[in-house]
Design a protein around this motif. Structure first.
Motif, PDB file in Angstrom:
ATOM      1  N   MET A  24       0.843  -1.182   0.000  1.00  0.00           N
ATOM      2  CA  MET A  24       0.000   0.000   0.000  1.00  0.00           C
ATOM      3  C   MET A  24       0.887   1.244   0.000  1.00  0.00           C
ATOM      4  SD  MET A  24      -2.688   1.272   2.856  1.00  0.00           S
ATOM      5  CE  MET A  24      -3.779  -0.128   2.746  1.00  0.00           C
ATOM      6  N   SER A  25       0.603   2.120  -0.911  1.00  0.00           N
ATOM      7  CA  SER A  25       1.442   3.318  -0.968  1.00  0.00           C
ATOM      8  C   SER A  25       1.011   4.307   0.107  1.00  0.00           C
ATOM      9  CB  SER A  25       1.308   3.977  -2.344  1.00  0.00           C
ATOM     10  OG  SER A  25       0.009   4.500  -2.462  1.00  0.00           O
ATOM     11  N   LEU A  26       1.875   5.266   0.365  1.00  0.00           N
ATOM     12  CA  LEU A  26       1.602   6.237   1.416  1.00  0.00           C
ATOM     13  C   LEU A  26       0.322   7.010   1.131  1.00  0.00           C
ATOM     14  CD1 LEU A  26       2.653   7.581   4.018  1.00  0.00           C
ATOM     15  CD2 LEU A  26       3.678   9.329   2.549  1.00  0.00           C
ATOM     16  N   SER A  27       0.118   7.347  -0.149  1.00  0.00           N
ATOM     17  CA  SER A  27      -1.044   8.167  -0.462  1.00  0.00           C
ATOM     18  C   SER A  27      -2.336   7.385  -0.204  1.00  0.00           C
ATOM     19  CB  SER A  27      -0.994   8.648  -1.904  1.00  0.00           C
ATOM     20  OG  SER A  27      -1.099   7.539  -2.773  1.00  0.00           O
ATOM     21  N   ILE A  28      -2.324   6.112  -0.502  1.00  0.00           N
ATOM     22  CA  ILE A  28      -3.535   5.325  -0.222  1.00  0.00           C
ATOM     23  C   ILE A  28      -3.736   5.180   1.281  1.00  0.00           C
ATOM     24  CG2 ILE A  28      -4.622   3.062  -0.504  1.00  0.00           C
ATOM     25  CD1 ILE A  28      -3.349   2.878  -3.202  1.00  0.00           C
ATOM     26  N   PHE A  29      -2.619   5.020   1.972  1.00  0.00           N
ATOM     27  CA  PHE A  29      -2.698   4.925   3.425  1.00  0.00           C
ATOM     28  C   PHE A  29      -3.332   6.189   3.999  1.00  0.00           C
ATOM     29  CE2 PHE A  29      -0.754   5.611   7.640  1.00  0.00           C
ATOM     30  CZ  PHE A  29      -1.226   4.475   8.278  1.00  0.00           C
ATOM     31  N   ALA A  42      -8.032   9.252   6.218  1.00  0.00           N
ATOM     32  CA  ALA A  42      -9.083  10.261   6.085  1.00  0.00           C
ATOM     33  C   ALA A  42     -10.456   9.617   6.114  1.00  0.00           C
ATOM     34  CB  ALA A  42      -8.889  11.049   4.796  1.00  0.00           C
ATOM     35  N   ASN A  43     -10.621   8.529   5.381  1.00  0.00           N
ATOM     36  CA  ASN A  43     -11.908   7.832   5.390  1.00  0.00           C
ATOM     37  C   ASN A  43     -12.241   7.306   6.782  1.00  0.00           C
ATOM     38  OD1 ASN A  43     -12.300   8.236   2.703  1.00  0.00           O
ATOM     39  ND2 ASN A  43     -11.395   6.271   2.086  1.00  0.00           N
ATOM     40  N   GLY A  44     -11.231   6.754   7.428  1.00  0.00           N
ATOM     41  CA  GLY A  44     -11.439   6.194   8.760  1.00  0.00           C
ATOM     42  C   GLY A  44     -11.856   7.252   9.761  1.00  0.00           C
ATOM     43  N   LEU A  45     -11.201   8.417   9.687  1.00  0.00           N
ATOM     44  CA  LEU A  45     -11.542   9.499  10.621  1.00  0.00           C
ATOM     45  C   LEU A  45     -12.971   9.970  10.372  1.00  0.00           C
ATOM     46  CD1 LEU A  45      -8.292  11.681  10.726  1.00  0.00           C
ATOM     47  CD2 LEU A  45      -9.229  10.211  12.531  1.00  0.00           C
ATOM     48  N   SER A  46     -13.337  10.027   9.108  1.00  0.00           N
ATOM     49  CA  SER A  46     -14.677  10.505   8.797  1.00  0.00           C
ATOM     50  C   SER A  46     -15.730   9.509   9.270  1.00  0.00           C
ATOM     51  CB  SER A  46     -14.766  10.786   7.299  1.00  0.00           C
ATOM     52  OG  SER A  46     -15.936  10.286   6.762  1.00  0.00           O
ATOM     53  N   LEU A  47     -15.513   8.228   9.025  1.00  0.00           N
ATOM     54  CA  LEU A  47     -16.458   7.215   9.508  1.00  0.00           C
ATOM     55  C   LEU A  47     -16.456   7.181  11.035  1.00  0.00           C
ATOM     56  CD1 LEU A  47     -18.404   4.932   8.760  1.00  0.00           C
ATOM     57  CD2 LEU A  47     -16.469   3.346   8.822  1.00  0.00           C
ATOM     58  N   GLY A  48     -15.253   7.251  11.594  1.00  0.00           N
ATOM     59  CA  GLY A  48     -15.128   7.219  13.052  1.00  0.00           C
ATOM     60  C   GLY A  48     -15.851   8.369  13.711  1.00  0.00           C
ATOM     61  N   SER A  49     -15.810   9.545  13.083  1.00  0.00           N
ATOM     62  CA  SER A  49     -16.474  10.688  13.703  1.00  0.00           C
ATOM     63  C   SER A  49     -17.988  10.463  13.750  1.00  0.00           C
ATOM     64  CB  SER A  49     -16.133  11.976  12.964  1.00  0.00           C
ATOM     65  OG  SER A  49     -16.612  11.920  11.640  1.00  0.00           O
ATOM     66  N   LEU A  50     -18.521   9.751  12.752  1.00  0.00           N
ATOM     67  CA  LEU A  50     -19.957   9.444  12.771  1.00  0.00           C
ATOM     68  C   LEU A  50     -20.278   8.455  13.892  1.00  0.00           C
ATOM     69  CD1 LEU A  50     -20.857   9.190   8.984  1.00  0.00           C
ATOM     70  CD2 LEU A  50     -20.787  11.161  10.499  1.00  0.00           C
ATOM     71  N   TYR A  51     -19.454   7.403  14.007  1.00  0.00           N
ATOM     72  CA  TYR A  51     -19.662   6.467  15.117  1.00  0.00           C
ATOM     73  C   TYR A  51     -19.583   7.207  16.450  1.00  0.00           C
ATOM     74  CZ  TYR A  51     -19.033   2.473  11.943  1.00  0.00           C
ATOM     75  OH  TYR A  51     -19.159   1.548  10.943  1.00  0.00           O
ATOM     76  N   ALA A  52     -18.644   8.128  16.541  1.00  0.00           N
ATOM     77  CA  ALA A  52     -18.479   8.869  17.798  1.00  0.00           C
ATOM     78  C   ALA A  52     -19.749   9.653  18.124  1.00  0.00           C
ATOM     79  CB  ALA A  52     -17.274   9.808  17.708  1.00  0.00           C
ATOM     80  N   LEU A  53     -20.298  10.325  17.102  1.00  0.00           N
ATOM     81  CA  LEU A  53     -21.519  11.111  17.335  1.00  0.00           C
ATOM     82  C   LEU A  53     -22.653  10.236  17.854  1.00  0.00           C
ATOM     83  CD1 LEU A  53     -21.675  13.461  14.222  1.00  0.00           C
ATOM     84  CD2 LEU A  53     -21.500  14.171  16.606  1.00  0.00           C
TER      85      LEU A  53
END
Lengths: 297, 234
Positions: free
Chosen positions: A1-6, A11-22
């Motif tokens: 996995m390249s750095l950019s995909i990582f 970014a995707n994880g933080l966005s999904l995580g913020s919804l779970y957090a809410l």
């Protein structure tokens, strides 16, 4: 996995995580104050998406206005469920309260099928959220950034309410000792009602952002996000507000990373959340930030 | 200020209070002494509405308060320091005191009372940002009393304030109780430490298995043979 995909996955994880957090906040706050796992919380989340849907479709409101109205309506719905289904059971054994919560959940889901129909509806995503932001070779959809920022704003507002206002002080007092809170002239019923209102409003913010991200809504859509947010609350330590936020982000990030690193396992992403739940219950049952609280007798 | 008439309380099948009558005149310290399980705490908890009475009347400032709940009674100035202190361990000392003044909106008055509480208990000011759960037993008791004072009580109900405290602290707490009375607050005090309680009480009642068995001015009961035998160790 390249750095950019990582980085893209982060970014995707933080966005999904913020919804779970809410969503997790609602579980953890209600648990803190009533010792109740409010299983109807995921369905309250679902309702918020329909409020927006009908606000835009039937009343042709601008999207931002119908978001705000949906958040307010959802908050009131949450308070109403407390008034009807939980308050009469204040003196009943906790198990009755839990059964009542499951009942509310079934009721909302099936009433949803009757009223909204069981056929998924597509959620009109405002064009603004359809764009991609490109930083060199990292592509992030606007909605991910927006949902992350909005979540952070609401989470901060919540921390302010809980730790800096009188209402928050009352909530924290009730969560330790209801009887002594009454001796402090705290209006316990009103405070519990406000707690449901705030928890439901945050679920609505999560719901609206969720629908923007996955623009298809149906009456049973609250079940899986609801369960995952519940897991997030347990991972962070149920009853602990910063814990629920942490749990939400952990769950979102690991879920996205699982899919990113092992795409062949992506069909198991829901099961993976439960695996985390099992591991936490086995090795740290009080959650990451939770303290061992003695059951009240 | 407070008049209790023929108070009965049932807990499940147990008849805990069997017709108690007592009176607390304004500006006095009245004490209720008795052995464990005599019904002292039940009496206080019924007066502040945490326990429901099955019969009898409670008059506070000439008014029947049966229809008021605990919160409303507290707002009327009927304030309790509960047994076992019951401070909020997860909140700071200052937040605990804030909860005492929760229903008040007179900022100036609240600040004045806060200064008074800090004067009475300087240790609370020193530890204001500390979590209350980290205080020692004596400090927690001071916090519980200070917190009640922040409600600006007209009648202060105190449930075993000396319980579990070292003798030196017991003395200090009783001095504070007298000081609170001198500031114009009426006090109804429940104690197992009968000697200390009778010493400062203007009037006292002895409670035995749910009934008042004796009453009289504190000093008189202190010299009463029966009381001496039963509660003062001969």
């Amino acid at each position: 996995m390249s750095l950019s995909i990582f980085l893209q996955n982060i970014a995707n994880g933080l966005s999904l995580g913020s919804l779970y957090a809410l969503i997790a906040i609602g579980y953890t706050m209600v648990y803190g104050i009533l010792r109740l796992i409010n299983f109807a919380h995921g369905d309250i989340f679902m309702l918020s998406t329909y409020f927006v849907f009908y606000g835009i479709l039937i009343f042709s409101l601008p999207w931002w206005l119908s978001f705000i109205i949906a958040i307010i309506l959802t908050a009131f719905t949450g308070m109403l469920t407390e008034r009807i289904a939980y308050r009469p059971l204040r003196k009943a054994p906790k198990i009755s309260l839990l059964i009542s919560a499951i009942g509310v959940s079934f009721f909302l889901e099936n009433a949803g099928v009757v009223v909204f129909s069981g056929i998924p509806k597509s959620f009109a995503r405002p064009e603004l959220f359809d764009t991609m932001l490109i930083f060199k070779d990292i592509r992030i959809s606007t909605i991910n950034i927006v949902s992350f920022i909005i979540s952070i704003i609401f989470l901060m507002a919540l921390l302010y309410i809980v730790y800096k206002t009188k209402t928050g002080l009352a909530m924290r007092a009730i969560s330790v000792d209801v009887e002594t809170s009454k001796l402090m002239a705290i209006d316990v019923n009103k405070t519990i009602s406000i707690t449901f209102g705030i928890g439901s409003a945050l679920a609505a913010v999560g719901g609206v952002l969720w629908a923007l991200k996955y623009p298809q809504i149906f009456p049973f859509m609250g079940i899986i996000p609801g369960l995952k947010a519940f897991i997030a609350a347990v991972v962070g330590g149920i009853g602990n507000i910063p814990g629920a936020m942490l749990g939400g982000f952990i769950l979102g990030l690991t879920e996205i990373m699982l899919v990113g690193f092992m795409p062949e396992l992506s069909g198991y992403r829901d099961a993976f959340a439960f695996l985390i739940l099992i591991l936490i219950l086995l090795f740290k049952p009080d959650g990451l930030l939770g303290k061992n609280v003695q059951e009240k007798v | 200020m407070l008049r209790v008439e023929n108070l009965h309380v049932h807990y499940g099948g147990i008849h805990a209070l069997k017709g108690i009558s007592l009176e607390v005149p304004e500006g006095k310290i009245i004490t209720l002494i008795g052995a464990n399980g005599a019904g002292k705490s039940t009496t206080l908890r019924t007066i502040c509405g945490l326990v429901e009475k099955s019969d009898g009347k409670i008059f506070y400032r000439e008014r029947d308060i049966s229809s008021l709940d605990t919160r409303e009674r507290t707002m009327e100035g009927l304030v309790m320091v509960p047994e076992g202190r019951r401070i909020f361990p997860n909140l700071t000392v200052y937040e605990n005191l804030q909860l005492g003044s929760f229903m008040r909106t007179d900022e100036a008055g609240i600040n004045k009372d806060l200064q008074w509480v800090y004067e009475l208990f300087p240790i609370l000011e020193e530890r204001r940002e500390q979590k209350a759960g980290t205080l020692s037993g004596g400090e927690q008791q001071m916090l519980a009393v200070g917190r009640a004072l922040m409600s600006r009580p007209k009648l202060l109900l105190m449930d075993e304030p000396s319980l579990g405290l070292a003798p030196l602290l017991v003395k200090e707490i009783f001095e504070i109780i007298e000081e609170i009375k001198n500031q114009g607050t009426t006090i109804l005090l429940i104690e197992q430490n009968a000697y200390a309680a009778l010493n400062i009480a203007d009037y006292a009642y002895v409670l035995e298995t749910g009934k008042i068995s004796m009453k009289g001015p504190g000093r008189d009961l202190l010299n009463n043979d029966e009381v001496r035998k039963a509660y003062l160790g001969g």
